[in-house]
Design a protein around this motif. Structure first.
Motif, mmCIF file in Angstrom:
data_model
loop_
_atom_site.group_PDB
_atom_site.id
_atom_site.type_symbol
_atom_site.label_atom_id
_atom_site.label_comp_id
_atom_site.label_asym_id
_atom_site.label_seq_id
_atom_site.Cartn_x
_atom_site.Cartn_y
_atom_site.Cartn_z
ATOM 1 N N ASP A 4 -13.013 7.312 11.877
ATOM 2 C CA ASP A 4 -12.536 6.117 11.381
ATOM 3 C C ASP A 4 -11.126 6.081 10.646
ATOM 4 O O ASP A 4 -10.162 5.118 10.840
ATOM 5 C CB ASP A 4 -13.545 5.266 10.470
ATOM 6 C CG ASP A 4 -14.704 5.003 11.480
ATOM 7 O OD1 ASP A 4 -14.652 4.492 12.629
ATOM 8 O OD2 ASP A 4 -15.981 4.723 10.564
ATOM 9 N N LEU A 5 -10.871 7.011 9.916
ATOM 10 C CA LEU A 5 -9.742 7.242 9.171
ATOM 11 C C LEU A 5 -8.576 7.094 10.144
ATOM 12 O O LEU A 5 -7.652 6.547 9.913
ATOM 13 C CB LEU A 5 -9.816 8.566 8.213
ATOM 14 C CG LEU A 5 -8.628 8.722 7.450
ATOM 15 C CD1 LEU A 5 -8.304 7.418 6.507
ATOM 16 C CD2 LEU A 5 -8.619 10.063 6.599
ATOM 17 N N ASP A 6 -8.783 8.158 11.263
ATOM 18 C CA ASP A 6 -7.521 8.435 12.334
ATOM 19 C C ASP A 6 -7.323 6.956 12.874
ATOM 20 O O ASP A 6 -6.150 6.641 13.148
ATOM 21 C CB ASP A 6 -7.915 9.375 13.311
ATOM 22 C CG ASP A 6 -8.009 10.717 12.618
ATOM 23 O OD1 ASP A 6 -7.548 11.174 11.777
ATOM 24 O OD2 ASP A 6 -8.839 11.653 13.087
ATOM 25 N N ARG A 11 -3.737 2.080 13.852
ATOM 26 C CA ARG A 11 -3.705 0.719 13.644
ATOM 27 C C ARG A 11 -2.457 0.235 12.801
ATOM 28 O O ARG A 11 -1.475 -0.352 13.221
ATOM 29 C CB ARG A 11 -4.979 0.293 13.355
ATOM 30 C CG ARG A 11 -6.024 -0.193 14.213
ATOM 31 C CD ARG A 11 -7.187 -1.097 13.997
ATOM 32 N NE ARG A 11 -7.974 -0.653 12.629
ATOM 33 C CZ ARG A 11 -8.883 0.027 12.969
ATOM 34 N NH1 ARG A 11 -9.409 0.450 14.165
ATOM 35 N NH2 ARG A 11 -9.655 0.326 11.757
ATOM 36 N N ASN A 12 -2.548 0.811 11.772
ATOM 37 C CA ASN A 12 -1.310 0.612 10.820
ATOM 38 C C ASN A 12 -0.163 1.173 11.505
ATOM 39 O O ASN A 12 0.914 0.254 11.234
ATOM 40 C CB ASN A 12 -1.702 1.340 9.423
ATOM 41 C CG ASN A 12 -2.381 0.407 8.526
ATOM 42 O OD1 ASN A 12 -2.137 -0.701 8.206
ATOM 43 N ND2 ASN A 12 -3.843 0.837 8.695
ATOM 44 N N PRO A 22 4.273 7.210 2.069
ATOM 45 C CA PRO A 22 3.818 6.770 0.818
ATOM 46 C C PRO A 22 3.075 5.379 1.156
ATOM 47 O O PRO A 22 1.966 5.020 0.900
ATOM 48 C CB PRO A 22 4.712 6.675 -0.245
ATOM 49 C CG PRO A 22 5.580 7.700 0.152
ATOM 50 C CD PRO A 22 5.974 7.630 1.714
ATOM 51 N N ASP A 23 3.707 4.389 1.711
ATOM 52 C CA ASP A 23 3.242 2.976 1.847
ATOM 53 C C ASP A 23 2.097 3.130 3.156
ATOM 54 O O ASP A 23 1.086 2.251 2.702
ATOM 55 C CB ASP A 23 4.348 2.215 2.510
ATOM 56 C CG ASP A 23 5.337 1.681 1.583
ATOM 57 O OD1 ASP A 23 4.877 1.607 0.546
ATOM 58 O OD2 ASP A 23 6.398 1.313 1.913
ATOM 59 N N ARG A 27 -1.952 2.296 2.358
ATOM 60 C CA ARG A 27 -2.690 1.266 3.400
ATOM 61 C C ARG A 27 -4.019 1.858 3.692
ATOM 62 O O ARG A 27 -5.016 1.073 3.798
ATOM 63 C CB ARG A 27 -1.805 0.839 4.424
ATOM 64 C CG ARG A 27 -0.756 -0.215 4.187
ATOM 65 C CD ARG A 27 -0.427 -0.815 5.206
ATOM 66 N NE ARG A 27 0.725 -2.026 4.840
ATOM 67 C CZ ARG A 27 1.286 -2.665 5.545
ATOM 68 N NH1 ARG A 27 1.140 -2.537 6.902
ATOM 69 N NH2 ARG A 27 2.463 -3.540 5.037
ATOM 70 N N VAL A 28 -3.956 3.023 4.019
ATOM 71 C CA VAL A 28 -5.160 3.761 4.342
ATOM 72 C C VAL A 28 -6.018 4.714 3.361
ATOM 73 O O VAL A 28 -6.850 5.187 3.622
ATOM 74 C CB VAL A 28 -4.936 4.670 5.669
ATOM 75 C CG1 VAL A 28 -4.290 4.018 6.702
ATOM 76 C CG2 VAL A 28 -3.855 5.875 5.205
ATOM 77 N N SER A 29 -5.672 4.374 2.173
ATOM 78 C CA SER A 29 -6.190 4.752 0.983
ATOM 79 C C SER A 29 -6.352 6.347 1.262
ATOM 80 O O SER A 29 -7.240 6.946 0.849
ATOM 81 C CB SER A 29 -7.550 4.410 0.925
ATOM 82 O OG SER A 29 -7.473 2.788 0.641
ATOM 83 N N LEU A 30 -5.081 7.008 1.220
ATOM 84 C CA LEU A 30 -5.061 8.410 1.209
ATOM 85 C C LEU A 30 -3.789 8.927 0.146
ATOM 86 O O LEU A 30 -2.917 8.070 -0.057
ATOM 87 C CB LEU A 30 -4.715 9.295 2.635
ATOM 88 C CG LEU A 30 -5.770 9.231 3.590
ATOM 89 C CD1 LEU A 30 -5.365 9.591 4.888
ATOM 90 C CD2 LEU A 30 -6.804 10.117 3.051
ATOM 91 N N THR A 31 -3.874 10.251 -0.075
ATOM 92 C CA THR A 31 -2.425 10.828 -0.725
ATOM 93 C C THR A 31 -1.469 10.979 0.368
ATOM 94 O O THR A 31 -2.045 11.213 1.573
ATOM 95 C CB THR A 31 -2.953 11.806 -1.543
ATOM 96 O OG1 THR A 31 -3.362 12.917 -0.784
ATOM 97 C CG2 THR A 31 -3.972 11.807 -2.750
#
Length: 151
Positions: A4-6, A11-12, A22-23, A27-31
């Motif tokens: 789901d993360l991939d 998608r983004n 960084p942006d 958006r995907v809530s990761l570092t």
């Protein structure tokens, strides 16, 4: 195959390919470092093939697009290979597709105007090897041109 993360990452990227790392990470809530590793994994696995600029050839003065359906003379053993090798060298050929069936190859050719297309057709296309038959379809409108996948 994709987590789901991939899927969220892809998608983004499809929606806004110019996002900074960084942006996109936000958006995907990761570092950012973790996102960089995920992107590298997607590239290594072949899911992402890289990023490229999309150039609007119409904005550069090319107003004509013609689709050529070509049937090759397959009595020659290397007809496909020789034709495709030569077709790749025509700068105005922006796409080459091969098919099974009556039509063997489709070329997308762009030109600035009809006289320019006629010059390309006569001097570059008709000189390609092993053409048995050719049909030209002039594009009137592009209704949908979207390479985004429904992920």
């Amino acid at each position: 195959m994709l987590s789901d993360l991939d899927r969220r990452i892809i998608r983004n990227l499809q929606a806004e390919p110019t996002l900074s790392l960084p942006d996109l990470a936000d958006r995907v809530s990761l570092t950012t470092p973790r996102l960089a590793r995920r992107l590298e994994k997607l590239e290594t696995s072949g899911v992402l093939r890289g990023q490229q600029a999309v150039i609007d050839w119409r904005a550069l003065g090319y107003a004509v697009e013609v689709s050529l359906r070509i049937t090759l003379d397959k009595t020659y053993e290397n007809a496909f290979d020789e034709f495709i090798s030569e077709a790749r060298n025509v700068p105005e050929v922006i796409e080459i597709q091969t098919f099974l069936g009556r039509v063997d190859v489709r070329l997308s050719v762009i030109a600035k105007d009809m006289p320019h297309y006629q010059q390309i057709y006569r001097s570059r296309i008709l000189t390609l090897p092993h053409i048995a038959d050719i049909e030209a379809l002039m594009q009137v409108a592009r209704i949908k041109s979207d390479e985004s996948l429904p992920i």
